[in-house]
Design a protein around this motif. Structure first.
Motif, PDB file in Angstrom:
ATOM      1  N   TYR A   1      -0.396  -2.547   2.976  1.00  0.00           N
ATOM      2  CA  TYR A   1       0.559  -2.580   4.091  1.00  0.00           C
ATOM      3  C   TYR A   1       1.821  -1.797   3.743  1.00  0.00           C
ATOM      4  N   GLY A   2       2.303  -1.967   2.506  1.00  0.00           N
ATOM      5  CA  GLY A   2       3.479  -1.207   2.088  1.00  0.00           C
ATOM      6  C   GLY A   2       3.228   0.292   2.129  1.00  0.00           C
ATOM      7  N   ASP A   3       2.053   0.733   1.675  1.00  0.00           N
ATOM      8  CA  ASP A   3       1.721   2.163   1.717  1.00  0.00           C
ATOM      9  C   ASP A   3       1.646   2.663   3.159  1.00  0.00           C
ATOM     10  N   PHE A   4       1.088   1.843   4.031  1.00  0.00           N
ATOM     11  CA  PHE A   4       0.977   2.217   5.449  1.00  0.00           C
ATOM     12  C   PHE A   4       2.360   2.460   6.054  1.00  0.00           C
ATOM     13  N   ILE A   5       3.271   1.515   5.832  1.00  0.00           N
ATOM     14  CA  ILE A   5       4.634   1.653   6.377  1.00  0.00           C
ATOM     15  C   ILE A   5       5.342   2.868   5.769  1.00  0.00           C
ATOM     16  N   ALA A   6       5.168   3.075   4.456  1.00  0.00           N
ATOM     17  CA  ALA A   6       5.829   4.209   3.793  1.00  0.00           C
ATOM     18  C   ALA A   6       5.354   5.532   4.381  1.00  0.00           C
ATOM     19  N   HIS A   7       4.076   5.680   4.637  1.00  0.00           N
ATOM     20  CA  HIS A   7       3.559   6.928   5.200  1.00  0.00           C
ATOM     21  C   HIS A   7       4.065   7.145   6.624  1.00  0.00           C
ATOM     22  N   LEU A   8       4.241   6.068   7.383  1.00  0.00           N
ATOM     23  CA  LEU A   8       4.779   6.216   8.741  1.00  0.00           C
ATOM     24  C   LEU A   8       6.243   6.648   8.713  1.00  0.00           C
ATOM     25  N   GLU A   9       7.019   6.059   7.803  1.00  0.00           N
ATOM     26  CA  GLU A   9       8.470   6.274   7.807  1.00  0.00           C
ATOM     27  C   GLU A   9       8.883   7.576   7.128  1.00  0.00           C
ATOM     28  N   HIS A  10       8.018   8.160   6.324  1.00  0.00           N
ATOM     29  CA  HIS A  10       8.414   9.343   5.552  1.00  0.00           C
ATOM     30  C   HIS A  10       7.552  10.553   5.893  1.00  0.00           C
ATOM     31  N   SER A  11       7.245  10.702   7.176  1.00  0.00           N
ATOM     32  CA  SER A  11       6.534  11.910   7.598  1.00  0.00           C
ATOM     33  C   SER A  11       7.471  13.110   7.506  1.00  0.00           C
TER      34      SER A  11
END
Length: 456
Positions: free
Chosen positions: A163-173
């Motif tokens: 879940y943390g990786d998912f959020i990080a990829h969304l926020e740091h495009s």
């Protein structure tokens, strides 16, 4: 009747059981309560159910010694892709044992992985066929994907690394796209997975108008932990869900039933995030392409209008002259019609005026006669109305005079009351008086002067 100690009876039972079942036997059953102790031994129970699968018909304790467990579990994982765990249909080779202290149990000596693989495949096939028959298998994929995707309902464990990786990829495009993910906490492994995921889907459906898609993600883990996502309940709920569902439940082997019925299935949570970012990026590409096409179309339109304007400017003098001449002719025709209409209207007005002038004296005499008659009727009624009003006014005046007499202070005094005055003003309360004050008490027939000497 023979007599035994408990130890003797247990030993007799052991001899009886081991002599009655001396060999090894292949047994098909379902595992439950699988756990590995600190000693390395694997403890579990084997159970059998009726044909409907609703009632347990047999249940026995079983054990895999540590010396056998490591080898058997490793081979089972390598061939099935799943860890040896509860809830599996297995074919095991057992020896029947009885211990004086620990009782009856089955010692598992071997496991046939192909049987379990076949059972898992059969179960998955049955679930898929059930979804196809009910018309749900392709329903979620038939939904229209909202554009752009920004509001995301996430079903996951909040503490999971995935879940943390998912959020990080969304926020740091790279383009810093803005997404709005909302986490719906769920247990993503273990016995509570199915009920927890279904509850999360129910909560999302209550607010479905607030979201564009649903994302189901989890981190890594053993393949056996994916069993819940092969359930008919989760498959039916995902297939019939009113929003498109994306899955990334972290496995590279066979797809689960949930993956098969979802709108889009990806391997990992980060792959789902990258897919959403890519869809957003594609939206921006289309917007840029439309912006470019609009700019080109605008330039072409301006060039065309400029050419049209140039042609019109060359044609304007001749067109303007012809237009002016046409307007002059129309104005002249309108003037002629107006003159004729004005002359006709004037003649008609004079005729009407003469007719009205002739009728006016007779009309005035009739109107004067009616007014005179009305005035005479009013004059004859005036004395009677005046007399009635005079009587009414006299009665009102007498009543007012009587009320004034009754309300006069002298009338009150004559009834036995008195007025106490201090400095010419009426005293209404004892609190207004002080020792030594001079008071005037007025009666109906006179007054007296007193001095305050005591207050009670």
């Amino acid at each position: 009747m023979p007599s035994y100690t408990l130890t003797q009876l247990a030993a007799a039972l052991r001899n009886c059981i081991e002599s009655g079942f001396p060999g090894r036997y292949w047994v098909s059953a379902e595992t439950i309560g699988v756990r590995v102790g600190t000693s390395g031994h694997c403890y579990l129970e084997l159970l059998d159910k009726d044909a409907a699968g609703s009632r347990v018909t047999a249940r026995m304790k079983a054990i895999i010694w540590a010396s056998d467990y490591n080898t058997l579990s490793l081979r089972f994982r390598q061939e099935t892709g799943a860890a040896f765990d509860s809830g599996m249909s297995v074919l095991v080779m057992v020896g029947v044992t009885y211990h004086e202290q620990y009782g009856f149990s089955l010692r598992i000596l071997d496991i046939d992985p192909s049987y379990t693989m076949g059972a898992m495949a059969r179960k998955r096939k049955e679930i898929i066929e059930e979804l196809r028959k009910s018309g749900l298998y392709d329903r979620n994929r038939s939904l229209t994907l909202p554009r752009p995707i920004r509001r995301i309902a996430v079903i996951s464990s909040g503490t999971a690394a995935g879940y943390g990786d998912f959020i990080a990829h969304l926020e740091h495009s790279e383009e810093n796209f803005r997404f709005y993910p909302v986490l719906f906490q769920a247990v993503m492994q273990g016995d509570q997975t199915e009920s927890s995921v279904l509850a999360a889907l129910e909560r999302i459906e209550l607010h479905k108008e607030l979201f564009d898609v649903v994302v189901i993600i989890r981190g890594g883990g053993s393949e056996s932990e994916l069993a819940a996502f092969d359930s008919l309940a989760i498959g039916r709920a995902c297939a019939s869900f009113p929003l498109p569902i994306f899955t990334g439940i972290g496995h590279d082997r066979d797809e689960t039933v949930t993956d098969l019925v979802a709108y889009r299935s990806l391997k990992t949570p980060t792959a789902v995030a990258d897919c959403l970012v890519a869809s957003h990026r594609e939206e921006w590409k289309q917007i840029d392409a439309l912006r470019s096409r609009a700019a080109d179309a605008l330039r072409l339109m301006m060039m065309y209008n400029h050419e049209q304007l140039m042609q019109l400017s060359l044609r304007t003098p001749s067109v303007l002259s012809a237009s002016v001449r046409g307007e002059q002719h129309r104005i002249k025709a309108v003037e002629d019609r107006l003159k004729l209409a004005a002359k006709q209207q004037t003649t008609y007005g004079l005729q009407q005026l003469r007719i009205t002038t002739q009728k006016l004296p007779a009309l005035m005499r009739g109107e004067l006669k009616q007014c005179t008659a009305s005035l005479e009727r009013l004059t004859s009624r005036l004395p009677l109305v005046a007399a009635v009003n005079m009587k009414r006014y006299n009665r009102q005046l007498e009543a007012s005079e009587q009320a004034i007499r009754l309300l006069h202070p002298n009338a009150t005094l004559r009834r036995g009351f008195a007025i106490v005055l201090k400095n010419g003003k009426a005293v209404r309360s004892e609190a207004e008086l002080s020792y030594g004050d001079k008071l005037v008490t007025r009666f109906a027939d006179g007054s007296v002067t007193t001095v305050v000497t005591e207050s009670k």
